[in-house]
Design an enzyme around this catalytic site. Structure first.
Site, PDB file in Angstrom:
ATOM      1  N   ARG A   1      75.853  11.928  59.783  1.00 16.68           N
ATOM      2  CA  ARG A   1      74.600  12.031  60.687  1.00 16.68           C
ATOM      3  C   ARG A   1      73.648  10.929  60.257  1.00 16.68           C
ATOM      4  O   ARG A   1      72.884  10.598  61.149  1.00 16.68           O
ATOM      5  CB  ARG A   1      74.153  13.551  60.159  1.00 16.68           C
ATOM      6  CG  ARG A   1      75.031  14.439  60.514  1.00 16.68           C
ATOM      7  CD  ARG A   1      74.330  15.942  59.987  1.00 16.68           C
ATOM      8  NE  ARG A   1      74.960  16.826  59.644  1.00 16.68           N
ATOM      9  CZ  ARG A   1      75.024  18.062  59.033  1.00 16.68           C
ATOM     10  NH1 ARG A   1      73.677  18.310  58.898  1.00 16.68           N
ATOM     11  NH2 ARG A   1      75.962  18.943  59.105  1.00 16.68           N
ATOM     12  N   ASN A   2      73.481  10.697  58.902  1.00 18.63           N
ATOM     13  CA  ASN A   2      72.486   9.819  58.644  1.00 18.63           C
ATOM     14  C   ASN A   2      72.716   8.220  59.326  1.00 18.63           C
ATOM     15  O   ASN A   2      71.822   7.523  59.777  1.00 18.63           O
ATOM     16  CB  ASN A   2      72.265   9.811  56.926  1.00 18.63           C
ATOM     17  CG  ASN A   2      71.774  11.105  56.537  1.00 18.63           C
ATOM     18  OD1 ASN A   2      70.703  11.343  56.495  1.00 18.63           O
ATOM     19  ND2 ASN A   2      72.787  11.906  56.045  1.00 18.63           N
TER      20      ASN A   2
ATOM     21  N   GLU B   1      69.412  14.833  56.792  1.00 20.20           N
ATOM     22  CA  GLU B   1      68.656  14.829  55.094  1.00 20.20           C
ATOM     23  C   GLU B   1      67.972  13.402  54.942  1.00 20.20           C
ATOM     24  O   GLU B   1      66.857  13.616  54.226  1.00 20.20           O
ATOM     25  CB  GLU B   1      69.795  15.315  54.082  1.00 20.20           C
ATOM     26  CG  GLU B   1      70.066  16.721  54.274  1.00 20.20           C
ATOM     27  CD  GLU B   1      69.064  17.644  53.992  1.00 20.20           C
ATOM     28  OE1 GLU B   1      68.167  17.064  53.407  1.00 20.20           O
ATOM     29  OE2 GLU B   1      69.280  18.885  53.772  1.00 20.20           O
TER      30      GLU B   1
ATOM     31  N   ARG C   1      71.435  32.124  59.084  1.00 15.07           N
ATOM     32  CA  ARG C   1      70.160  32.543  59.102  1.00 15.07           C
ATOM     33  C   ARG C   1      69.747  33.252  60.566  1.00 15.07           C
ATOM     34  O   ARG C   1      68.980  33.919  60.685  1.00 15.07           O
ATOM     35  CB  ARG C   1      69.109  31.329  58.973  1.00 15.07           C
ATOM     36  CG  ARG C   1      69.071  30.695  57.685  1.00 15.07           C
ATOM     37  CD  ARG C   1      68.323  29.612  57.773  1.00 15.07           C
ATOM     38  NE  ARG C   1      68.736  28.427  58.394  1.00 15.07           N
ATOM     39  CZ  ARG C   1      68.328  27.322  58.379  1.00 15.07           C
ATOM     40  NH1 ARG C   1      67.148  26.911  57.956  1.00 15.07           N
ATOM     41  NH2 ARG C   1      69.008  26.204  58.913  1.00 15.07           N
TER      42      ARG C   1
ATOM     43  N   ALA D   1      82.658  17.133  56.903  1.00 12.89           N
ATOM     44  CA  ALA D   1      83.082  18.295  57.143  1.00 12.89           C
ATOM     45  C   ALA D   1      84.335  18.589  58.298  1.00 12.89           C
ATOM     46  O   ALA D   1      85.257  19.296  57.972  1.00 12.89           O
ATOM     47  CB  ALA D   1      81.787  19.533  57.503  1.00 12.89           C
TER      48      ALA D   1
ATOM     49  N   ASP E   1      80.692   8.899  47.889  1.00 12.50           N
ATOM     50  CA  ASP E   1      80.216   9.461  49.133  1.00 12.50           C
ATOM     51  C   ASP E   1      79.332   8.248  49.827  1.00 12.50           C
ATOM     52  O   ASP E   1      78.860   8.441  50.933  1.00 12.50           O
ATOM     53  CB  ASP E   1      79.018  10.428  48.489  1.00 12.50           C
ATOM     54  CG  ASP E   1      78.615  11.469  49.387  1.00 12.50           C
ATOM     55  OD1 ASP E   1      79.258  11.575  50.529  1.00 12.50           O
ATOM     56  OD2 ASP E   1      77.916  12.536  48.947  1.00 12.50           O
TER      57      ASP E   1
ATOM     58  N   SER F   1      77.688  23.233  59.629  1.00  8.55           N
ATOM     59  CA  SER F   1      78.941  22.401  59.671  1.00  8.55           C
ATOM     60  C   SER F   1      79.509  22.436  58.244  1.00  8.55           C
ATOM     61  O   SER F   1      80.729  22.701  57.957  1.00  8.55           O
ATOM     62  CB  SER F   1      78.899  20.981  60.173  1.00  8.55           C
ATOM     63  OG  SER F   1      78.043  20.316  59.415  1.00  8.55           O
TER      64      SER F   1
ATOM     65  N   GLY G   1      80.238  14.637  46.939  1.00  5.23           N
ATOM     66  CA  GLY G   1      81.234  13.699  46.971  1.00  5.23           C
ATOM     67  C   GLY G   1      81.624  13.240  48.522  1.00  5.23           C
ATOM     68  O   GLY G   1      80.806  13.772  49.409  1.00  5.23           O
TER      69      GLY G   1
ATOM     70  N   LYS H   1      71.994   8.341  48.633  1.00  6.86           N
ATOM     71  CA  LYS H   1      73.064   7.906  49.641  1.00  6.86           C
ATOM     72  C   LYS H   1      72.742   7.921  51.109  1.00  6.86           C
ATOM     73  O   LYS H   1      72.957   7.280  52.006  1.00  6.86           O
ATOM     74  CB  LYS H   1      74.255   8.206  49.122  1.00  6.86           C
ATOM     75  CG  LYS H   1      74.577   9.738  49.132  1.00  6.86           C
ATOM     76  CD  LYS H   1      75.135  10.265  50.620  1.00  6.86           C
ATOM     77  CE  LYS H   1      75.309  11.735  50.695  1.00  6.86           C
ATOM     78  NZ  LYS H   1      75.896  12.109  52.085  1.00  6.86           N
TER      79      LYS H   1
END
Length: 318
Positions: A243-244, A269, A31, A128, A232, A10, A124, A179
């Site tokens: 996502r987190n 992540e 990939r 996306a 951020d 993304s 920052g 973060k």
């Protein structure tokens, strides 16, 4: 410029749109050959942004991408793949890293894994999906090579994407990694329905925790009040697209970390970074109770128990 963006997820896709709209010659390197072929055929990224027109952006595999003739290689791969990816890149063009995390094997900042060419990092509050829609956003570029950072700043700044330069690369990279761990905890607060007061307190103490760690590592305090720090952190902890934050919410509602990953369908992540950050903080003897708590939850401790532990810690000064 001729730019190859490595990573067809993304953020890599969104940044390719930023580059294309500034008039650069862009190749998106994936990939997976089937993923690259699907982008070429559909003129969109069907996995992530089926509604965004990618006309004018070439797509191919990493192995076939024109990296040796590029003026810039933009790396937007997961932190676990960053080291291997930059090691295989041919040529000597500069690298702009978009990846937010730490190397899970060594615990090092990702830019330190690039040893054969100049590297700068961008960070920052950059969701996306919003950037692909042309909504206004800002970012910061940091690196040892100030001239390169300014060159890229001028090349990508636009009326909808404003870029600042910062020479505190240590602070910018550590903010970007830490973060995501705080966002897991913030999502947990959402999942338990703890309210805005609790979440705001958690995020504020999370920023203090990030600051302690990064200052001990050589970063500057003012970085944490800027885009890479507070900016951020805020968007990652509150955005519905984060996502987190979403992973933390799902885990609070009973999902395992693997189930949360599968439901989100993209790299989270913070799940990779949390144990790395915890181990580094212990080695530096820095107190990071939220990071420690996130890791304990990922290891199976109930989130309600973590909340009680954090609230019942000995009173102290702010």
């Amino acid at each position: 410029m001729r730019v190859t963006v490595i990573g067809g997820g993304s953020w890599g896709t969104a940044f390719s749109v930023v580059l294309r709209d500034r008039g650069h010659e862009v190749t998106l390197a994936c990939r997976d050959p089937e993923h690259a072929a699907a982008i070429v055929e559909s003129r969109c990224n069907p996995r992530y942004f089926p509604h965004i027109d990618l006309t004018g952006i070439a797509a191919t595999t990493i192995e076939e991408a024109p990296i040796t003739t590029a003026n810039l290689a933009v790396v937007a791969v997961p932190s676990a793949a960053f080291g291997a990816t930059v090691a295989m890149l041919p040529g000597r063009c500069p690298i702009l890293s978009l990846t937010k995390g730490l190397d899970p094997v060594t615990g090092k900042r990702l830019s330190t894994l690039v040893t054969d060419r100049p590297v700068v990092v961008l960070s920052g509050p950059n969701i996306a999906e919003e950037i692909t829609r042309g909504l206004p956003a800002a970012a910061v570029i940091a690196g040892v090579d100030h001239a390169l950072a300014v060159q890229i700043q001028l090349a990508i700044t636009s009326p909808t994407f404003r870029v600042y330069v910062n020479d505190d690369v240590v602070g910018v990279e550590l903010c970007a990694a830490a973060k995501n761990v705080i966002a897991l905890a913030a999502g947990g607060a959402d999942g338990l329905g703890l309210g805005d007061n609790a979440k705001a307190a958690l995020v504020a103490r999370g920023l203090a925790e990030m600051s302690r760690f990064a200052e001990e590592s050589g970063a500057r305090p003012e970085t944490f009040a800027g885009l890479a720090g507070m900016g951020d952190l805020i968007v990652t902890c509150w955005s519905k697209s984060g996502r987190n934050r979403r992973a933390g919410e799902l885990i609070a509602q009973g999902a395992t970390p693997d189930e949360a990953r599968a439901q989100i369908g993209m790299v989270v992540e913070g799940l990779t970074t949390a144990p790395v950050l915890r181990d580094l903080s212990r080695s530096l003897e820095i107190e990071m109770p939220i990071t420690e708590g996130v890791c304990s939850v990922l290891d199976g401790v109930p989130l309600t128990e973590l909340v009680a532990t954090l609230m019942q810690r000995d009173p102290t000064s702010e």
